[in-house]
Design a protein around this motif. Sequence first.
Motif, PDB file in Angstrom:
ATOM      1  N   ASP A   1     109.471 -49.231  24.996  1.00 17.78           N
ATOM      2  CA  ASP A   1     109.522 -48.415  23.782  1.00 17.78           C
ATOM      3  C   ASP A   1     108.605 -48.666  22.612  1.00 17.78           C
ATOM      4  O   ASP A   1     109.231 -48.475  21.560  1.00 17.78           O
ATOM      5  CB  ASP A   1     110.864 -47.770  23.489  1.00 17.78           C
ATOM      6  CG  ASP A   1     111.032 -46.675  22.574  1.00 17.78           C
ATOM      7  OD1 ASP A   1     110.248 -45.509  22.989  1.00 17.78           O
ATOM      8  OD2 ASP A   1     112.006 -46.257  21.827  1.00 17.78           O
ATOM      9  N   LEU A   2     107.731 -49.338  22.897  1.00 15.63           N
ATOM     10  CA  LEU A   2     106.919 -49.626  21.825  1.00 15.63           C
ATOM     11  C   LEU A   2     105.505 -49.108  21.669  1.00 15.63           C
ATOM     12  O   LEU A   2     104.580 -49.561  20.859  1.00 15.63           O
ATOM     13  CB  LEU A   2     106.374 -51.395  21.842  1.00 15.63           C
ATOM     14  CG  LEU A   2     107.842 -52.296  21.557  1.00 15.63           C
ATOM     15  CD1 LEU A   2     107.355 -53.656  21.798  1.00 15.63           C
ATOM     16  CD2 LEU A   2     108.360 -52.037  20.320  1.00 15.63           C
ATOM     17  N   GLY A   3     105.049 -48.113  22.655  1.00 21.53           N
ATOM     18  CA  GLY A   3     104.058 -47.382  22.579  1.00 21.53           C
ATOM     19  C   GLY A   3     102.900 -48.134  23.383  1.00 21.53           C
ATOM     20  O   GLY A   3     101.674 -48.155  23.222  1.00 21.53           O
ATOM     21  N   LEU A   4     102.989 -49.296  24.191  1.00 19.71           N
ATOM     22  CA  LEU A   4     102.161 -50.129  24.684  1.00 19.71           C
ATOM     23  C   LEU A   4     101.578 -49.644  26.017  1.00 19.71           C
ATOM     24  O   LEU A   4     102.262 -48.856  26.651  1.00 19.71           O
ATOM     25  CB  LEU A   4     102.703 -51.407  24.702  1.00 19.71           C
ATOM     26  CG  LEU A   4     102.969 -52.390  23.614  1.00 19.71           C
ATOM     27  CD1 LEU A   4     103.816 -53.733  24.061  1.00 19.71           C
ATOM     28  CD2 LEU A   4     101.890 -52.643  23.049  1.00 19.71           C
ATOM     29  N   THR A   5     100.181 -50.009  26.355  1.00 15.57           N
ATOM     30  CA  THR A   5      99.786 -49.489  27.561  1.00 15.57           C
ATOM     31  C   THR A   5      98.870 -50.945  28.115  1.00 15.57           C
ATOM     32  O   THR A   5      98.935 -51.921  27.447  1.00 15.57           O
ATOM     33  CB  THR A   5      98.482 -48.514  27.149  1.00 15.57           C
ATOM     34  OG1 THR A   5      97.508 -49.154  26.565  1.00 15.57           O
ATOM     35  CG2 THR A   5      99.121 -47.279  26.619  1.00 15.57           C
ATOM     36  N   LEU A   6      98.615 -50.798  29.423  1.00 14.13           N
ATOM     37  CA  LEU A   6      97.777 -51.861  29.961  1.00 14.13           C
ATOM     38  C   LEU A   6      96.560 -52.226  29.120  1.00 14.13           C
ATOM     39  O   LEU A   6      96.261 -53.644  28.965  1.00 14.13           O
ATOM     40  CB  LEU A   6      97.338 -51.418  31.491  1.00 14.13           C
ATOM     41  CG  LEU A   6      98.534 -51.075  32.489  1.00 14.13           C
ATOM     42  CD1 LEU A   6      97.789 -50.847  33.503  1.00 14.13           C
ATOM     43  CD2 LEU A   6      99.263 -52.482  32.672  1.00 14.13           C
ATOM     44  N   ASP A   7      95.975 -51.271  28.614  1.00 16.62           N
ATOM     45  CA  ASP A   7      94.835 -51.706  27.819  1.00 16.62           C
ATOM     46  C   ASP A   7      95.101 -52.567  26.347  1.00 16.62           C
ATOM     47  O   ASP A   7      94.448 -53.103  26.097  1.00 16.62           O
ATOM     48  CB  ASP A   7      93.850 -50.517  27.537  1.00 16.62           C
ATOM     49  CG  ASP A   7      92.952 -49.859  28.944  1.00 16.62           C
ATOM     50  OD1 ASP A   7      92.764 -50.843  29.647  1.00 16.62           O
ATOM     51  OD2 ASP A   7      92.755 -48.729  28.542  1.00 16.62           O
ATOM     52  N   ALA A   8      96.204 -51.815  25.786  1.00 17.55           N
ATOM     53  CA  ALA A   8      96.667 -52.407  24.601  1.00 17.55           C
ATOM     54  C   ALA A   8      97.101 -53.891  24.901  1.00 17.55           C
ATOM     55  O   ALA A   8      96.807 -54.777  23.938  1.00 17.55           O
ATOM     56  CB  ALA A   8      97.966 -51.554  24.219  1.00 17.55           C
ATOM     57  N   CYS A   9      97.634 -54.270  25.853  1.00 18.84           N
ATOM     58  CA  CYS A   9      98.129 -55.553  26.052  1.00 18.84           C
ATOM     59  C   CYS A   9      96.970 -56.575  26.268  1.00 18.84           C
ATOM     60  O   CYS A   9      97.128 -57.720  26.073  1.00 18.84           O
ATOM     61  CB  CYS A   9      98.862 -55.512  27.515  1.00 18.84           C
ATOM     62  SG  CYS A   9     100.626 -55.147  27.188  1.00 18.84           S
ATOM     63  N   LYS A  10      95.606 -56.156  26.701  1.00 18.67           N
ATOM     64  CA  LYS A  10      94.431 -56.726  26.697  1.00 18.67           C
ATOM     65  C   LYS A  10      94.129 -57.255  25.511  1.00 18.67           C
ATOM     66  O   LYS A  10      93.554 -58.474  25.152  1.00 18.67           O
ATOM     67  CB  LYS A  10      93.511 -56.145  27.529  1.00 18.67           C
ATOM     68  CG  LYS A  10      93.718 -55.956  28.916  1.00 18.67           C
ATOM     69  CD  LYS A  10      92.534 -55.173  29.641  1.00 18.67           C
ATOM     70  CE  LYS A  10      92.822 -54.862  31.081  1.00 18.67           C
ATOM     71  NZ  LYS A  10      91.658 -54.024  31.594  1.00 18.67           N
ATOM     72  N   ALA A  11      94.282 -56.613  24.477  1.00 17.50           N
ATOM     73  CA  ALA A  11      93.944 -56.808  22.983  1.00 17.50           C
ATOM     74  C   ALA A  11      94.956 -57.855  22.353  1.00 17.50           C
ATOM     75  O   ALA A  11      95.649 -57.422  21.474  1.00 17.50           O
ATOM     76  CB  ALA A  11      93.703 -55.700  22.114  1.00 17.50           C
ATOM     77  N   VAL A  12      95.138 -59.047  22.670  1.00 17.11           N
ATOM     78  CA  VAL A  12      96.038 -60.101  22.454  1.00 17.11           C
ATOM     79  C   VAL A  12      95.894 -60.309  20.971  1.00 17.11           C
ATOM     80  O   VAL A  12      97.016 -60.239  20.450  1.00 17.11           O
ATOM     81  CB  VAL A  12      95.791 -61.377  23.140  1.00 17.11           C
ATOM     82  CG1 VAL A  12      96.978 -62.374  22.703  1.00 17.11           C
ATOM     83  CG2 VAL A  12      96.119 -61.339  24.699  1.00 17.11           C
ATOM     84  N   ALA A  13      94.968 -60.401  20.080  1.00 16.70           N
ATOM     85  CA  ALA A  13      94.781 -60.665  18.955  1.00 16.70           C
ATOM     86  C   ALA A  13      95.312 -59.765  17.980  1.00 16.70           C
ATOM     87  O   ALA A  13      95.620 -59.821  16.795  1.00 16.70           O
ATOM     88  CB  ALA A  13      93.353 -61.083  18.405  1.00 16.70           C
ATOM     89  N   GLU A  14      95.314 -58.309  18.649  1.00 14.85           N
ATOM     90  CA  GLU A  14      95.973 -57.224  17.793  1.00 14.85           C
ATOM     91  C   GLU A  14      97.402 -57.039  17.768  1.00 14.85           C
ATOM     92  O   GLU A  14      97.745 -56.139  17.157  1.00 14.85           O
ATOM     93  CB  GLU A  14      95.185 -56.018  18.051  1.00 14.85           C
ATOM     94  CG  GLU A  14      93.540 -56.148  17.789  1.00 14.85           C
ATOM     95  CD  GLU A  14      92.887 -54.825  18.493  1.00 14.85           C
ATOM     96  OE1 GLU A  14      93.617 -53.938  18.752  1.00 14.85           O
ATOM     97  OE2 GLU A  14      91.671 -55.064  18.502  1.00 14.85           O
ATOM     98  N   LEU A  15      98.098 -57.974  18.550  1.00 15.55           N
ATOM     99  CA  LEU A  15      99.565 -57.510  18.890  1.00 15.55           C
ATOM    100  C   LEU A  15     100.492 -58.358  18.036  1.00 15.55           C
ATOM    101  O   LEU A  15     100.092 -59.644  17.752  1.00 15.55           O
ATOM    102  CB  LEU A  15      99.864 -57.680  20.544  1.00 15.55           C
ATOM    103  CG  LEU A  15      99.173 -56.959  21.500  1.00 15.55           C
ATOM    104  CD1 LEU A  15      99.290 -57.523  22.720  1.00 15.55           C
ATOM    105  CD2 LEU A  15      99.282 -55.323  21.157  1.00 15.55           C
TER     106      LEU A  15
END
Length: 493
Positions: free
Chosen positions: A429-443
């Motif tokens: 429930d954090l609105g994350l996607t597979l692509d979002a998880c690739k952007a490690v520096a932005e998390l």
Amino acid sequence: MSHSPPAATISAPNSGYGTKGYRSFVLGALLIVYIFNFIDRTIINILTEPIKASFGLEDWQMGLLGGPAFAVLYTFLGIPIARFSERHNRVWIIAGAVFLWSLMTALCGFATSFLMLFLFRVGVSIGEAGCTPPANSLIADYFDPRSRSTAVSIYALGVPLGGMFAAIFGGFIAGNITGDNAEALFRSWGWTFAVNAVDWSQIEGWRIAFVMVGLPGLLISLIVKLTVKEPARGHSDPVALQGMAKAGFGEAFKVLLSKPTYWHITIGATIASFVGYGVGQFTTSFLIRTHGLSIQEASLLFGIILGLMAAIGVFTSGFLADKVAKRHPTALSWIPALGMLLSVPFYLIGYSADNLWIAMPPLMVAAMIHYFYLGPMYAVAGGVVDSRMRATAVAITLFVVNLLGYGLGPPVIGILSSFLKTVALSGADLGLTLDACKAVAELNAEELAACSNANAKGLQWSILIFSCGYAWAALHYLLAGKTLLRDMLAKAS
């Protein structure tokens, strides 16, 4: 047209080809070939995580590299090469195959994109298609029926031993050898052309691993050609099966259609291959993601412990089948069935345990007993036909096993893992996607933890689901026992 005589009319076989010592040498040489066959085939499984990071890939893409990239041409070329080897020098075919796949493995280290790596993997598959059918045909001519189950099981040790060595050396190289280290190594060997041609500071460990496991095969191909003799076809077969006219593919396939034992063994092996190749593609990744190991720790654990236990299982199945054949004639059926069926609960316990050292004992037992199927697969495939059709029968088995098992297992488990990872992310429930998880520096920290957990849980549940397939495979091996005695031409008596 010449057909196989009924089992009741078959007379005693010759002794094996050559001296006992030379037969052992040839079997050892073919085992080394098969070990390198599987090192070069499965090294990509060990290097999954660094390749993913290097090219920014997902599990489903790694599944394509581990499955279809290898399996499709490997599968479709197997039968034509087997037919070719029924009529031509099998030693030449094997030596040429080793040279080609070894060269293509080394070239994988120079891939600059996903597509280029995919194409080099296809090249590896073309070479490896020329290994097992002619090798099994050679083994059958070197060893008489009373010892073939043991001989083919020793040859089949190439599967777990190759996976084990790929894990040990691939993981070590990827985890410890850098471009600078490799440059120093090549300088010490006097390979100035290699030193001057490459910017070693930009070379990643996984690339060096491909090159270093590929190069030895070039020498092995030469050794095989110079030391292994081509025996007369059918030399060790029962006398009534020798000197028969060449069999066409149609005749061979017609004979196989009348052998339900063959098809049940082939279907069971295909299911086991689907599960085994799928899980094997991501076992090292599982140990890294779920238990927090480094690539070197995970590959060593996978290779030394699980690989060694699998090797014990492969040899034990063939050895037991030969030893108990007189008292239990259907041992080639029920021994592998029992092993695969019992492996399911052990795998479920091992892959679901949170503590690594609680997980390892059941995984070790499961790895040993599930591989009981492999030696009997080759023994039955070569035992239901005469020497004119043996390479073809093995090739058809490998066609089905690899097209459906190897070709589909890794991508399906990769797709399932990516899907279950998405499900786990939605549950966070954090609105994350597979692509979002690739952007490690932005998390942020919470998002990083959620991505890591989803990555681990998606793969873990995929492996647990897949492992249950061994029970289905066991059923077909049991069904094969109903017609085993009728369908086998030469009995181990």
